[in-house]
Design a protein around this motif. Structure first.
Motif: not given
Lengths: 456, 727
Positions: B170, B172, B186, B188, B229-232, B279
């Motif tokens: 994680q 962000k 970034q 996705f 997810c964008n926070d990975m 994760e």
């Protein structure tokens, strides 16, 4: 609770021809011998929501519905019936009755719902988050009627899965994305800005919008005023609110008005303080909306929340003939707690005044209305038979709905069909998957499959 | 502490051995195949760059060793000599638990090439036996691998197609800069929340931002629930099955591990192979991909997130430093003036001297540095043997080995000084500049050569030679300095601040905020204001490929083309070429082209301002005369000519007032200009003869013309008789 409930009861839905007629608008279609609207009213009453406005399309239909309501529940509930023009869409209907809306929040319920999901829970969720809109979602039924949306009901050829595509945040509290079934033909495009703000989005195609919404009144009216082209709540208003939740345009004019209240138009300074105090008190983590709002200047957000009903709950919308059949079957079958009747030991309900001939059997999951007569050697299985029906001898009725005052001649065989009130089947008629309009006479000895009988 | 850690490692490896008799193997790519660390990497390979005074590769090897890996293949590419030399000197070559082997290849220019090379080698000596861990040599992590490998193997047993497990963590990313705190773009990803299968992988290139992530329809058909997810953050730690190597071998165009390989597996659906994600929550993993991640990971190390790989523990033969209060690590023999102020989170290496009145905070200073008086160092990374003279100011900079900064010089935020650069007295190095003794390569090719040339020649001598050469010349860094300031690569200049060690300046942030606002409004305008979700009926209509619709669009396009042609006076051949292109793309007949072209021409005539019918006729005449060749190109056959007449008739019916009266005149004109042949007109008349009265308006209008045509033709055929009849 300062909630006003609007029941959108529709008018003469074209999907349900020939079941609906001038005499019987959609809201009064019988489900286990009670109008479908009564299920909604009971549900709301059980959640102590008693301030209701029933919106009906068309004056005639409104009169009918109003008549029924005044006879049935005027003592228990405070119900207003409002008539709007036909084909104005759900948003149009709300626009037309906007002057009736006074409460802070509005709960909008479709009038064709047969369900045991508590709408009070939706209202509570809405209040808890101080949301602009809260949508109730429920699990998509694996089979049976899954067509959602008033217009989508007729094409049964469409494969049942994948109706709505719904994007939720990681806590399943907020609605981040919604697309309707028809859009599924295309690839799903999710805006990056909302993804960035929320971090995670769970995209579900196994949920469906249940057409129970809670709106903040100010938001709803603002949107309806600003966007005169919006016709449908589900297709226009809701997607618009979801789309713009990170750069809300709705409150721009109301800043000053609502600043003093506990409304939405707080300026940034105040909001920062709110966030900060929340962090300090550790009451709850700030939602991404608040974080987003405080991170960027001059941003306003509004929240679109969801309430996801438990999978065990029953939910069907009566918006197609198939759904009508299913609802009738389920209410006297698997979901019989909804019917409000007490079942006999044989899992059926035979009114004491009904007369059964000799060697006639009424199987489980059946219902026989008040004053109906059934001749000798008949067999009734998984069917609902209305009041004062006359059924001859040697008749077989399976998986069917027979409405009040229908007459069925000797030796008929009916499967998977709907016989509307006052219709007459002469001797030895065989019907399979047919619908017979109210008052229609089917000639003796004929045999039909998958047909609709209606006078032109 | 070290012993304890090793004990843990041994236990883990035993577990793994029980699982499978295979040795646990890893491939370590000692080359990032990127140019993010230029110009520093021109002189030293990236994996040997020190991070908190220890070369990066030591972190990776120490982690692999403690995680129970028994054999590591270090794949060396650029500066391979230096890497091998370093490993030979280090304790890794004689490590009891970890077998380090080096593989050298100069031809590989990407991770894909490297893995292909590995695969080829493998067939000779069968090096990779089973599942292996694929990492790059710039990874700092302390995550346990044994369980992950076990998980991967179990999954592989159940599902043959699960060939890779990717580690994610994680992190962000900032909604503003579109990048994570490690400075990567970034990311996705879409994951199945139950099986953790990777379904979608999309790196956001800030240069080409598209406002939305597109998930394929089939994805949602097969998975009722998809987690986007964008926070990975992708740790670039992969557990791979041997199939991965053969996939690289089969698809020789795969270069990048993610952009090509992962995308390829996901999108092209090769043999139904699947990639899964894992994760990590409590352990650390970070990859030093650019200067910003260098900064971030350094801080993480100082703040002990990477424990046990922290400066006060010996994990790879490094000399442990002493940890004091406020996160200050100091070597035992540091000579520090009493008046020097060493602030929080600072590391000072062996043999370093710190002068009077210095202010140092949030920085790493290497071994053997000498820092003069009244120097300010903030958030900077000073490597070994750096000399900083009195009164310098250094903020958010990276200063490599052997650099000399003369008195009073200032390094503005984001500066990178490569090896042995000399900054002149009182010189101010502008923000984000990269300085090297080597000149910036001009083209990509020479670039590659440069890096490899260095690796083969004796670097030190080479450099000292260069150094002398530089000093004799006038320098870009003041009169007594040495070094070239590199120009930012084309287009990359704006990006400089993104990947730099310096924090993002405020004005940039507000700029981006502004840009986002603009973006958002753009989005809004694209989305229709209402009815975004149309009713079923509507969408079905648009979805079905209606031929009429197609023709409509085709006609529009042709109209546009013709209009442009007339306006810009384009040559007829070019216009025909373009219309032919349209015809092919819309799958139209030649007759359709004729109709559409004619339609556009008449429309043009009508749209040209005119006051009377005769003016309109003039307009039409001039256009038809001018462009009759174009029309002629499509109306070679009778059928096509009839199509034109029909089209014309249709147009007249649509605007009977304007065009109607001119029908005959224009028809005549077309005949005169040889666009239409008389046969066509006559056949049209015949066809129309049987039509409804209403349809015959125009036929009647041009009756005389047709009569005349008929007579003319008969005239030609039978001259004599004709004359007689005329009489």
């Amino acid at each position: 609770m300062d909630f006003q409930v609007v029941i959108l009861a529709g008018g003469f839905s074209s999907n349900l021809v020939p079941l609906v007629s001038k005499e019987v608008p959609k809201a009064l279609l019988p489900v286990a011998n009670r109008p479908v609207l009564s299920y909604v009213l009971d549900l709301l009453e059980s959640n102590n929501l008693k301030d209701l406005i029933v919106v009906v399309e068309g004056e005639d239909a409104a009169l009918k519905v109003g008549g029924w309501i005044s006879s049935a529940c005027v003592d228990r509930l405070h119900v207003e019936v409002a008539a709007v023009a036909e084909n104005v869409g759900t948003a149009g209907a709300l626009r037309a009755i906007a002057h009736h809306l006074t409460a802070k929040d509005i709960l909008i319920v479709s009038g064709d719902i047969v369900s045991d999901i508590p709408p009070g829970a939706v209202a509570a969720t809405h209040r808890r988050h101080d949301a602009a809109v809260t949508v109730m979602l429920c699990a998509q039924p694996v089979s049976g009627p899954s067509e959602s949306g008033g217009s989508g009901g007729k094409d049964k050829t469409k494969k049942p899965a994948c109706d709505d595509i719904i994007g939720l945040d990681s806590l399943k509290q907020f609605l981040l994305y919604i697309a309707k079934g028809a859009e599924i033909k295309k690839d799903t495009r999710v805006k990056k800005s909302i993804l960035c703000a929320a971090g995670k989005m769970e995209i579900r195609s196994d949920l469906m919008d249940s057409h129970i919404y809670a709106f903040k009144r100010s938001v709803l009216q603002e949107v309806l005023d600003q966007k005169p082209a919006f016709r449908s709540l589900k297709e226009d208003v809701l997607p618009y609110l979801v789309r713009t939740q990170l750069r809300s345009e709705i409150f721009s004019d109301q800043n000053n008005v609502e600043e003093n209240g506990n409304g939405n138009g707080k300026n940034n300074m105040q909001n920062n303080e709110v966030v900060l105090s929340q962090i300090l008190s550790n009451a709850s983590l700030p939602s991404f909306h608040q974080v987003y709002e405080s991170g960027l200047d001059s941003r306003k957000t509004h929240k679109c929340c969801v309430y996801i009903a438990d999978e065990s709950k029953y939910f069907v919308r009566l918006n197609s003939i198939q759904a009508f059949m299913d609802v009738n079957r389920d209410v006297i079958g698997d979901a019989n707690h909804l019917s409000g009747y007490s079942f006999s030991a044989h899992h059926n309900i035979v009114h004491p005044s009904a007369e059964l001939g000799s060697k006639t059997t009424v199987g489980p999951h059946c219902m026989l209305g008040e004053g109906s007569q059934v001749g000798d050697k008949c067999s009734v299985k998984r069917s609902v038979i209305g009041r004062h029906c006359r059924i001859g001898s040697n008749v077989k009725i399976v998986n069917s709905v027979v409405m009040d005052h229908a007459t069925i001649g000797d030796g008929c065989s009916i499967q998977g069909s709907v016989i509307c009130s006052n219709a007459q089947l002469q001797e030895r008629v065989t019907l399979r998957d047919c619908q017979v309009e109210a008052g229609y006479v089917v000639c003796a000895g004929s045999e039909h499959k998958g047909e609709t009988f209606a006078r032109k | 502490m070290g012993a304890q850690k090793k004990g843990g490692g041994a236990r883990v490896s035993e577990d793994a051995v029980e699982q499978s008799r295979q040795r646990l193997q890893a491939i370590l790519l000692a080359d990032s195949f990127a140019t993010k660390f230029r110009p520093v990497t021109l002189e030293r390979p990236k994996v040997l760059l020190p991070i908190v005074n220890v070369p990066m590769i030591d972190y990776t090897l120490a982690w692999l060793e403690s995680a129970g890996i028994e054999e590591v293949f270090v794949f060396c590419c650029a500066h391979s000599m230096q890497v091998i030399e370093y490993l030979e000197k280090s304790e890794w070559y004689s490590h009891p638990n970890l077998l380090v082997r080096t593989i050298e290849s100069h031809k590989s220019i990407s991770a894909g090439d490297a893995l292909r090379y590995m695969y080829e080698q493998q067939t000779e000596t069968s090096q990779i036996q089973g599942d292996f861990v694929l990492v790059s040599g710039d990874t700092v992590s302390n995550m346990p691998l044994a369980d992950l490998i076990k998980e991967h193997r179990e999954r592989k047993k159940k599902d043959e197609k699960a060939i890779m497990t990717m580690v994610i963590k994680q992190s962000k990313s900032s909604p503003l800069t579109h990048q994570s705190r490690l400075g990567t773009d970034q990311l996705f990803i879409a994951v199945d929340p139950l099986t953790k299968q990777l379904l979608h992988y999309e790196e956001d290139k800030v240069d080409h931002p598209s406002g939305s992530v597109c998930l394929e329809k089939s994805l949602l058909d097969t998975n009722p629930s998809v987690l986007v997810c964008n926070d990975m953050q992708d740790c670039y730690i992969d557990i791979c099955s041997p199939e991965v190597l053969s996939l690289f071998e089969d698809n020789f165009d795969y270069q990048h591990l993610r952009r090509h390989f992962v995308k390829g597996v996901l999108v092209d659906d090769i043999m139904g192979y699947k990639i899964f994600t894992h994760e990590i929550h409590s352990s650390y993993a970070g990859r030093i991909d650019n200067f910003r991640s260098y900064d971030t990971v350094s801080k993480d190390i100082i703040q002990r997130w990477t424990y046990p790989y922290v400066p006060d523990i010996n994990f790879s033969g490094n000399r442990p430093l002493k940890l004091g209060r406020q996160g200050i690590y100091r070597a035992s023999d540091v000579v520090q003036s009493r008046s020097a102020d060493v602030g929080t989170s600072t590391v000072i290496g062996y043999g370093t001297k710190i002068g009077n009145g210095d202010k140092i905070s949030n920085s790493v200073i290497g071994n053997g540095c000498s820092i003069g008086s009244n120097v300010v160092i903030e958030g900077s990374y000073i490597w070994n043997n750096v000399t900083i003279e009195d009164g310098c100011e250094i903020r958010n900079a990276i200063v490599c080995d052997g650099v000399k900064i003369r008195a009073g010089a200032v390094l503005q935020p984001g500066v990178v000084l490569s090896f042995n650069v000399v900054v002149g007295r009182d010189f101010v190095v502008p923000a984000y500049s990269k300085v090297s003794l080597l000149q910036q390569p001009t083209t990509e090719d020479s670039d590659e050569e440069l890096e490899y040339a260095d690796s083969s020649s004796g670097t030190a001598d080479h450099l000292s030679g260069l150094n002398l050469q530089m000093e004799s010349k006038a320098s870009e860094l003041g009169p007594d300095g040495a070094g070239y300031i590199w120009e930012a690569c084309e287009g990359a200049h704006d990006e400089e601040w993104k990947h730099s060690v310096a924090p993002i300046p405020k004005d940039k942030l507000s700029e981006i905020t502004q840009a986002i606002d603009d973006d958002d409004t753009d989005d809004e305008s694209v989305v229709p204001a209402s009815g975004e979700l149309k009713s079923d009926a509507d969408s079905i209509n648009t979805d079905v490929n209606d031929p009429n619709d197609d023709y409509y669009y085709f006609e529009k396009e042709v109209e546009g083309t013709v209009l442009r042609a007339v306006e810009e006076n384009i040559k007829v051949d070019l216009v025909t070429l373009e219309i032919n292109g349209l015809r092919l793309s819309y799958n139209m007949e030649s007759a359709d082209c004729a109709g559409a072209t004619f339609y556009s021409m008449i429309k043009l005539a009508v749209d040209t301002p005119h006051n009377s019918a005769s003016e309109l006729y003039k307009n039409a005449a001039s256009i038809i005369t001018k462009w009759k060749e174009l029309l002629g190109f499509y109306v070679k056959k009778i059928d096509e000519q009839i199509e034109v007449i029909m089209k014309f008739e249709e147009m007249c019916q649509e605007s009977p007032k304007e065009l109607g009266p001119l029908f005959t005149q224009i028809l005549h004109l077309l005949y005169d200009k040889d666009v239409l042949q008389e046969d066509a007109v006559l056949r049209w008349a015949e066809e129309k003869a049987g039509a409804d009265e209403a349809d015959k308006v125009y036929l009647k209008q041009c009756e005389t013309f047709i009569q005349w045509l008929k007579e003319a033709s008969e005239e030609e055929d039978e001259d004599d008789e004709d004359e007689e009849e005329d009489d």
